[in-house]
Design an enzyme around this catalytic site. Structure first.
Site, PDB file in Angstrom:
ATOM      1  N   SER A  56      50.865  36.157  57.141  1.00  0.00           N
ATOM      2  CA  SER A  56      51.300  36.924  58.169  1.00  0.00           C
ATOM      3  C   SER A  56      52.107  37.917  57.880  1.00  0.00           C
ATOM      4  CB  SER A  56      52.057  36.160  59.709  1.00  0.00           C
ATOM      5  OG  SER A  56      51.616  34.643  59.660  1.00  0.00           O
ATOM      6  N   GLY A  57      51.164  38.983  58.852  1.00  0.00           N
ATOM      7  CA  GLY A  57      51.731  40.873  58.211  1.00  0.00           C
ATOM      8  C   GLY A  57      50.313  41.541  57.142  1.00  0.00           C
TER       9      GLY A  57
ATOM     10  N   THR B 189      43.860  40.586  60.545  1.00  0.00           N
ATOM     11  CA  THR B 189      43.155  40.642  61.380  1.00  0.00           C
ATOM     12  C   THR B 189      42.311  42.372  61.763  1.00  0.00           C
ATOM     13  OG1 THR B 189      44.780  39.153  63.219  1.00  0.00           O
ATOM     14  CG2 THR B 189      43.321  41.392  63.846  1.00  0.00           C
TER      15      THR B 189
ATOM     16  N   ASN C 134      56.514  36.390  60.200  1.00  0.00           N
ATOM     17  CA  ASN C 134      55.829  37.306  60.940  1.00  0.00           C
ATOM     18  C   ASN C 134      56.579  37.314  62.411  1.00  0.00           C
ATOM     19  OD1 ASN C 134      54.197  39.283  62.161  1.00  0.00           O
ATOM     20  ND2 ASN C 134      52.631  37.975  61.505  1.00  0.00           N
TER      21      ASN C 134
ATOM     22  N   SER D  60      52.118  35.233  64.266  1.00  0.00           N
ATOM     23  CA  SER D  60      52.062  35.176  63.143  1.00  0.00           C
ATOM     24  C   SER D  60      50.560  34.046  64.433  1.00  0.00           C
ATOM     25  CB  SER D  60      52.845  33.860  62.895  1.00  0.00           C
ATOM     26  OG  SER D  60      51.874  32.827  61.631  1.00  0.00           O
ATOM     27  N   SER D  61      49.584  33.915  63.315  1.00  0.00           N
ATOM     28  CA  SER D  61      48.179  33.148  64.669  1.00  0.00           C
ATOM     29  C   SER D  61      48.595  31.624  63.690  1.00  0.00           C
ATOM     30  CB  SER D  61      46.750  33.635  63.472  1.00  0.00           C
ATOM     31  OG  SER D  61      46.637  35.128  64.048  1.00  0.00           O
TER      32      SER D  61
ATOM     33  N   GLY E 253      47.835  31.880  56.007  1.00  0.00           N
ATOM     34  CA  GLY E 253      47.947  31.254  55.038  1.00  0.00           C
ATOM     35  C   GLY E 253      49.195  30.569  54.162  1.00  0.00           C
TER      36      GLY E 253
ATOM     37  N   GLU F 106      52.491  28.189  52.906  1.00  0.00           N
ATOM     38  CA  GLU F 106      53.118  28.886  53.860  1.00  0.00           C
ATOM     39  C   GLU F 106      54.659  27.541  53.136  1.00  0.00           C
ATOM     40  OE1 GLU F 106      53.965  28.484  57.842  1.00  0.00           O
ATOM     41  OE2 GLU F 106      52.440  29.747  58.632  1.00  0.00           O
TER      42      GLU F 106
END
Length: 1507
Positions: A157-158, A162, A208, A211-212, A436, A438
């Site tokens: 995330s980050g 995107t 994040n 986060s998706s 991704g 974790e």
């Protein structure tokens, strides 16, 4: 690829707890231990196996593709990424994998349309790394091979996943034609759906804030032509358990918090409150996010839902469902009256139950029963079973999860229907954006599922990387059969194998009501105690650790069972299917009747695994491409690169795994020329004997005794550690060479010092001896000088005494002589004065006597002459009368010649008018005569009747005496009337006789005037022949004021006061024809009647004229369509067309098809766009014709002005005069070839079309030259690399062609086109524009290649391009400024850039010197790009200093918000750089007097006017 051996002075990488890896120098070697002095200042002792060699020849700005690194290991990869990140190069290749490091700043210059055009169709790896290159490679593979593609974008995330996805979709939309639906592109529609999906699918995690929590696979669908035909968004692996369980400090999905911050009315209607009051939200202490306004986000989400096509009613229903889920979470249960039963805990729970039922629009009691009871259907009866409070809570959570999951799926389906899918699409390119790997301090069931996903994707990635390695080895034809594939299948079997996997054990534990997380953990410990990937942490009772590809992760099993349970409750299905809300009922469509009507257990883990299998099936059906996004720091700030953080992400992203796969084979791959260039010093004798590079590499490796390497077709493949071995040997050779060089240098310096001292001593001796000799010489010279001074002094004194005596004598003599002379002069003056006085007095007396005598004589003469004058005056007065008459006659005779032309026209017009008036007068007289005769007859009849009546009255009454008196009066009255009538009749008869006489006289006069007119016409023809020669001479003088004279002639009065025609000479009008004077003299009525008669009489001749004109136009087009050449350097075609149009008066026609025919002819003539010779011919003709039209055509006015052309006469006299003036003999006497004409609309339109053709032909010729040069320029760009590979250290060239041949090809192309344009007499201004824009294109292409290709930004390439630019400068000088213009100035960017590349000692140059002196035209971004990409491949010198780089960064940061200032690439200007006015003003007026028309037309009688 650790160090096998280490020597003192070698540079190595060692591990560091703070920065992961740090470089240093080996200062001591003790067996397996080495002491390293690090660059940070500290000294460490490490094992040789723990140290990694450092490539000292690696460019300071890194390499584009890390497979080109000499040492492919963790520190090398990390240092390369950091070096590139420091210069804002955020993209790097690892093979065909793109690594994108998030810059946390805007870099708009990297993503504009011009950058997309640069990557279009370029081979992968040809330009700098970029997502556009990955997207282009996928698109090209899809088009050429017909295989669907997928691009996997991964990262934590980050990291910028995107944003990378957006860039990929932008490029695919650019290549696919940007299919538009409802006014928006597919790319825009997909991006507009992001806010909605983020609101319902994103949440705050530990790392994040956005986060998706789901995977997104965007399918861009293409048709057979490669055009975008549709798109779809597929979602995978939504984290459903987050709806009910949230860990601290994370948050639930954003939509819950947005809804609680909605406007007060909506909050009131949904009965919501502070998020902390809801169970599903208050499990975590994190409610608010810094910098995020949930109320604003709510409104933005509503707007986004409007954009994607979700109606306001559907939006209200969506948020009612979200609110109902929150209320469901607040329903608590306690034990009921019956055994194992449950009921709502208190009034608060009942309130939330009621509110949830209202929002679901279902029955409250039915909702309570569905949560607290289960219906079991047996073969014989239906049994209702009560649930205990814990089971009721699980049922409540199951309902919340299934409702939220169905809601999310509905939103995704709605977005897909809004975007529009193409079921008939042939191919697709999918872009996968998924979470991704974790690893947190506390890892629960969510991390377990996410890491399972990444393990599956990593396996897919490893297979792809291994496949790429195999393809590389097969391409190079080397043996790779013994290379083992690194696989993680054992981890996947551990997790998902059925039976026996962790997910299977978890599902089994969830099916037993009495199972706990501890029993589940114990069962895992027992089952996997021998598994190498599974371990039990020390002092842990229920945790377990799995060794993933990215590292070990320890999971806590406390909530595993609860988060894995997902009951599909039939009561829930039936309850919501029967909802009165159509939206809620639509989320739960009716299912097929189940036999037992029992609730079924469903495992989230199993469903997760099934979705993962579906995703991998989709990916396996496509050709994958990979983009690994990296977050350089956790502060989310620019210019911060945290090594530990990046290294962990590289491991999690599989980059290190890919490196391990590469290291398993041949991690070091070097091009033959690079290998020989680096290690040729190990065996210099081999290079001198080798005939090619391959044999040279083989013999070099044989000489050094290296084993296990492979020789491919283009590269040398080395095993791990062999590069370090070769470098160690190279360092040893360089060390020995350095010692020899030092010895030689010291010897040279000593010899130089001795020579210098000996030379200095010799110089000192020479100086001393010279000084002594000069001293002696000076003494002798002083002695000689003293003697000479004495001699000169004595001579001076003697001469001075003599001169004084001489001057005294002369002075005395001159004084005496002067006194005598003055006395003589005085006497002479007195004598002269006396004589003068006497002469004046005598003259006065003589004059006085003369004047008196003269006065008397004059008086006598005047008296006599006055008498004679009076006598003569009387005679003159008598003669004056006769002289005036003679003078008037003389003047009249002088004017007759000039008036004959006008009189002829007047006589012709008067003849026609007389005929017409005679006819009309005859008709009038005839009608008057008939009327008078009728009137006479009527009067006569009346008179007879009155006489008869009178007679009858006299006879009837003779008796009455009074009647006779009355009868006499009446008779007298009647007699008088009779006399009057007779007199009237006689007068009428007299008038008729007079009219007949006048008619006869008029006829006679008309015949006489006709004869006179014919005689006058004969005289006019002879007079005009003599007059035209004089007119031609006059026109040469008056050409500049011709238009003003014409205006004055038009407005000048026609007649004089005496009634005669004005003798003013006739001038030609705008189109070369004379005006019809009869039209000026005729009245409106006469002209109108004559026009009617002329139209009727000229109908047949006009049709004949039209047919003849069509034939003439055909003859003209058939002639000029051929290339008929030039005359006097002028195009014959343009001249002929203009003369014909001018003669035919086509410019003045309101309607004509001549121009359309000419336009079609020109269009068909230039259909072949590849023949520059033919195009140059037509460019010359069209530009010249356009110039002539620009000079000639003047827009005609619509009102009555002094310039208005008189109407064409239709009377016989007028047509005769017009025909005479337009005769060929008169047309040849035109005053100039180009004459102003009042043009009508068709002519003006033709001029615009002609201008468009000039621009089109110009653009075609320019683009043809650009295309031809672009091929040669691309060869010039590649030449330094190809030439470098063909030349060895020995100086032997294996290439046949010199690289400068490409530049010679460019010069030859320029010369060919210049010669073609000059042979076709194209205007120099057009030639200048063509070459100026071509040189601008050369500047753009070379300069952009310099900024996009690192191999071009070198010292040797700078020297090569500089040599080519010198060739271009020489060409400009030879072509002269007349044709080259400012072409050389257009190369200013590449000239300054190349000047910077070839300058020495760049590290000593300051930023001000670069920006103001060396490269003033280049922007800061361009300078920064060149400075960071530059590397010296010839002398290995340094680039500019870090202070200069820092100054540039500061300036770039200040301009970062300005998108235009961030663009460093140049744009090629393809516009037309001139207008018609510019072309007309730049082209000097050409003299067409000597130009000859087309011979084919001159021989045609219809074109005799061209002679």
């Amino acid at each position: 690829m650790t160090c096998s051996t280490a020597v003192i002075g070698a540079l190595v990488w060692v591990e560091d707890p703070d920065v992961a890896w740090i470089d240093g120098e080996v200062i001591e070697v003790k067996g397996e231990d080495i002491t390293v002095h690090c660059t940070s200042g500290k000294t460490v002792v490490v094992k040789v196996s723990k140290a990694y060699p450092k490539d000292v020849e690696a460019p300071p700005s890194g390499v584009d593709d890390m497979t080109r690194l000499a040492y492919l290991h963790e520190p090398g990869v990390l240092q390369n990424l950091k070096s590139r990140y420091d210069i804002n190069e955020i993209y790097t290749y690892t093979g065909n994998i793109l690594i994108a490091v998030n810059p946390f700043r805007k870099l708009p210059h990297l993503y504009n349309s011009h950058m997309m055009a640069q990557y279009k169709g370029v081979a992968f790896g040809e330009l700098s790394p970029h997502p556009f290159a990955v997207a282009d490679a996928a698109y090209r593979l899809m088009i050429h091979e017909g295989i669907s593609q997928s691009i996997l974008v991964s990262g934590e995330s980050g990291a910028g996943k995107t944003e990378s996805t957006k860039l990929l979709m932008r490029y695919l939309a650019y290549m696919g034609g940007r299919a538009v639906s409802e006014g928006r592109t597919v790319e825009q529609q997909v991006l507009e759906s992001n806010p909605v999906l983020e609101a319902f699918g994103n949440a705050k995690t530990v790392r994040n804030n956005n986060s998706s929590r789901f995977g997104k696979f965007v399918e861009i669908q293409f048709d057979q032509r490669g055009r975008i035909s549709g798109a779809a968004i597929r979602t995978y692996l939504l984290e459903r358990s987050r709806v009910c369980q949230v860990s601290d400090p994370e948050r639930n999905y954003h939509c819950f918090y947005m809804l609680c911050a909605a406007p007060p009315e909506e909050v009131k209607n949904l009965k919501l409150a502070d998020p902390r009051t809801f169970h599903y939200l208050n499990q975590s202490n994190c409610i608010k996010l810094d910098g995020v306004d949930d109320s604003k986000e709510y409104l933005d989400t509503r707007k986004a839902m409007d954009i994607v096509g979700i109606s306001s009613e559907e939006q209200d229903a969506i948020f009612r469902v979200v609110a109902a889920i929150l209320h469901l979470g607040n329903i608590e249960f306690i034990k009921g009256k019956e055994i194992d039963s449950s009921v709502p805990k208190d009034e608060k729970s009942k309130f939330h139950l009621k509110t949830a039922s209202e929002l679901f629009m279902c029955d409250e009691k039915a909702l309570e029963d569905s949560l607290c009871k289960r219906v079991i259907v047996t073969r014989d009866e239906t049994i209702t079973k009560c649930l205990d409070p814990d089971s009721a809570a699980l049922s409540r959570d199951a309902l919340a999860k299934i409702v939220y999951s169905r809601l999310f799926d509905w939103i995704v389906e709605k977005i897909n229907s809004s975007i529009g899918q193409d079921p008939d699409s042939k191919h697709l390119i999918g872009v996968l954006d998924i979470y991704g790997f974790e690893s947190f301090k506390t890892n629960s069931f969510e991390q377990f599922c996410i890491n399972l996903t990444n393990e599956k994707l990593q396996q897919h990635f490893n297979q792809h990387v291994f496949k790429m390695e195999q393809e590389e080895y097969e391409k190079e034809e080397i043996d790779w059969s013994y290379i083992e594939f690194v696989d993680n299948q054992d981890v996947l079997d551990l997790i998902e194998k059925k039976p026996g996997g962790i997910i299977a054990l978890l599902d089994e534990a969830c099916m037993f009501p009495r199972s706990t997380h501890e029993t589940f953990a114990q069962k895992m410990y027992h089952t996997y105690k021998t598994h190498k990937r599974f371990s039990k942490p020390k002092l842990a009772r229920s945790d377990f650790t799995i060794c993933h590809y990215a590292g070990d992760v320890t999971y806590q099993t406390e909530l595993f069972l609860d988060k894995n349970k997902d009951y599909v409750v039939v009561e829930h299905q039936d309850l919501l299917t029967a909802s009165k809300c159509t939206f809620v009922a639509g989320l739960f469509p009716p299912l097929a009747e189940d036999a037992n009507k029992q609730s079924k257990f469903a495992s989230i883990g199993s469903r997760f695994k099934q979705q993962l299998v579906s995703l991998l099936e989709t990916l396996n059906a496509t050709e994958p491409h990979y983009i690994r996004c990296v977050k350089p720091n956790n502060l989310l700030k620019p210019s911060i690169f945290e090594n530990q953080n990046v290294l962990q992400q590289l491991r999690c992203g599989g980059v290190m795994e890919a490196i391990r796969i590469s290291c398993a084979g041949y991690p070091t791959r070097k091009q033959f020329d690079e290998f020989l260039d680096r290690f040729g010093i190990l065996a210099p004798e081999v290079l001198g004997k080798s005939s090619d590079e391959i044999n040279g590499c083989k013999k070099l490796l044989e000489n050094v005794g290296l084993q296990g390497y492979q020789i491919g077709k283009t590269k040398v493949f080395l095993r791990a550690g062999q590069m370090a071995d070769l470098d160690a040997r190279r360092t040893e050779v360089l060390g020995r060479s350095a010692s020899i060089i030092q010895r030689k240098i010291r010897s040279y310096l000593s010899r130089k010092t001795f020579t210098m001292l000996r030379k200095a001593a010799t110089n000192i001796q020479a100086v001393c001896r010279g000084q002594l000799a000069r001293h002696i010489f000076e003494s002798l010279r002083r002695e000689a000088a003293a003697l000479r001074i004495q001699k000169d002094l004595r001579m001076h004194l003697a001469r001075k005494a003599y001169e004084e005596l001489y001057f005294s004598a002369v002075s005395v003599q001159s004084g005496m002589r002067g006194m005598v002379a003055r006395g003589e002069l005085c006497f002479r003056r007195q004598t002269k004065a006396a004589i003068k006085i006497q002469s004046r007095w005598r003259r006065f007396l003589a004059q006085l006597h003369y004047k008196r005598l003269k006065k008397a004589s004059i008086t006598t003469q005047c008296a006599w002459r006055a008498r004679l004058a009076r006598r003569e005056l009387r005679k003159l007065k008598m003669a004056a009368r006769e002289t005036g008459a003679l003078q008037a006659a003389k003047n009249k005779l002088e004017k007759e010649v000039e008036e004959l032309t006008w009189r002829l026209q007047l006589e012709k017009r008067m003849r026609t008018d007389m005929e017409e008036s005679k006819t009309q007068e005859n008709a009038k007289l005839q009608s008057a005569l008939e009327e008078m005769q009728i009137q006479f007859k009527e009067t006569k009849a009346t008179l007879l009747k009155d006489l008869e009546a009178a007679k009858k009255a006299a006879e009837v009454a003779p008796v009455v005496q009074e009647v006779a008196v009355v009868d006499r009066e009446l008779v007298e009255k009647l007699a008088n009337e009779n006399e009057q009538l007779k007199s009237l009749v006689s007068s009428l008869e007299q008038k008729i006789d007079e009219t007949e006489k006048k008619f006869e006289e008029t006829s006679r006069i008309s015949e006489e005037r006709l004869k006179q007119a014919l005689e006058t016409e004969t005289k006019i023809v002879s007079l005009k022949t003599a007059m035209h020669k004089l007119e031609e001479q006059i026109l040469d003088v008056e050409s500049e004021n011709q238009i003003l004279r014409q205006q004055s002639l038009i407005s000048r009065p026609i007649t004089t006061s005496s009634g005669h025609l004005s003798p003013t000479p006739v001038k030609s009008l705008e189109n070369g024809h004379h005006p019809s004077e009869d039209s000026r003299l005729d009245g409106n009525e006469t002209a109108t009647s004559a026009m009617v008669q002329g139209t009727e009489s000229d109908a047949k001749p006009r049709r004949f004229h039209i047919d003849r004109q069509h034939d003439d136009v055909d003859a003209l087009i058939n002639c000029v369509i051929k290339e008929i050449g030039f005359s006097q350097g002028k195009p014959i075609t343009a001249f002929t067309i203009y003369k014909c149009l001018l003669h035919w008066k086509s410019f003045e026609a309101e309607r004509t098809n001549v121009f359309d025919r000419l336009v079609q002819m020109i269009g068909s003539a230039i259909e072949n766009e590849d023949d520059n010779v033919h195009l140059a011919y037509w460019l010359s003709n069209t530009s010249t014709l356009l110039f002539m039209l620009q000079q000639s055509l003047k827009p005609g006015g619509t009102g009555t002005t002094p310039h208005q052309k008189p109407p064409i006469p239709t009377s016989l006299f007028g047509r005769m005069a017009l025909g005479f003036r337009s005769s060929p003999s008169a047309a040849n006497l035109a005053d100039a070839v180009i004459r102003p004409v009042e043009a009508k609309y068709p002519a003006l339109l033709f001029k615009q079309q002609l201008a468009a053709y000039v621009e089109k032909i110009y653009g075609i010729i320019r683009d043809n030259l650009k295309r031809e040069l672009q091929i040669l320029l691309s060869l010039c760009i590649q030449a330094p690399r190809t030439s470098k590979g063909s030349v060895l250290r020995s100086g032997r060239s294996f290439g046949k062609d010199s690289p400068l041949n490409h530049w010679q090809g460019i010069i030859e192309s320029l010369n060919v086109l210049l010669r073609t344009l000059k042979e076709n007499f194209v205007s120099p201004v057009l030639i200048q524009k063509i070459f100026t824009q071509t040189f601008s294109c050369i500047n753009v292409q070379l300069f952009n290649s310099l900024l996009l290709r690192r191999e071009c930004c070198t010292f040797s390439n700078g020297e090569y391009v500089k040599a080519g630019l010198a060739e271009l400068e020489l060409w400009c000088a030879q072509a002269k400024e007349e044709y080259s213009g400012a072409s050389w100035d257009e190369l200013k960017h590449i000239r300054q850039a190349v000047g910077f590349l070839v300058i020495h000692q760049k590290y000593r140059i300051s930023f001000d010197e670069i920006a103001n002196d060396l490269c003033p035209i280049l922007s800061v971004q361009q300078l920064y790009r060149i400075c960071t990409l530059y590397w010296d491949d010839s002398y290995n010198t340094k680039s500019v200093s870090q202070d200069v780089i820092s100054s540039m960064r500061v300036l770039m940061t200040e301009d970062s918000n300005n998108a235009d200032s961030s663009v460093f690439l140049l744009d090629d200007d393809s516009s037309v750089p001139f207008s018609v006015e510019d072309l007309s003003s730049a082209m000097q007026e050409k003299d067409f007097a000597e130009v000859k028309a087309a011979e084919e037309l001159v021989e045609n009688p219809a074109f005799s006017f061209l002679q």
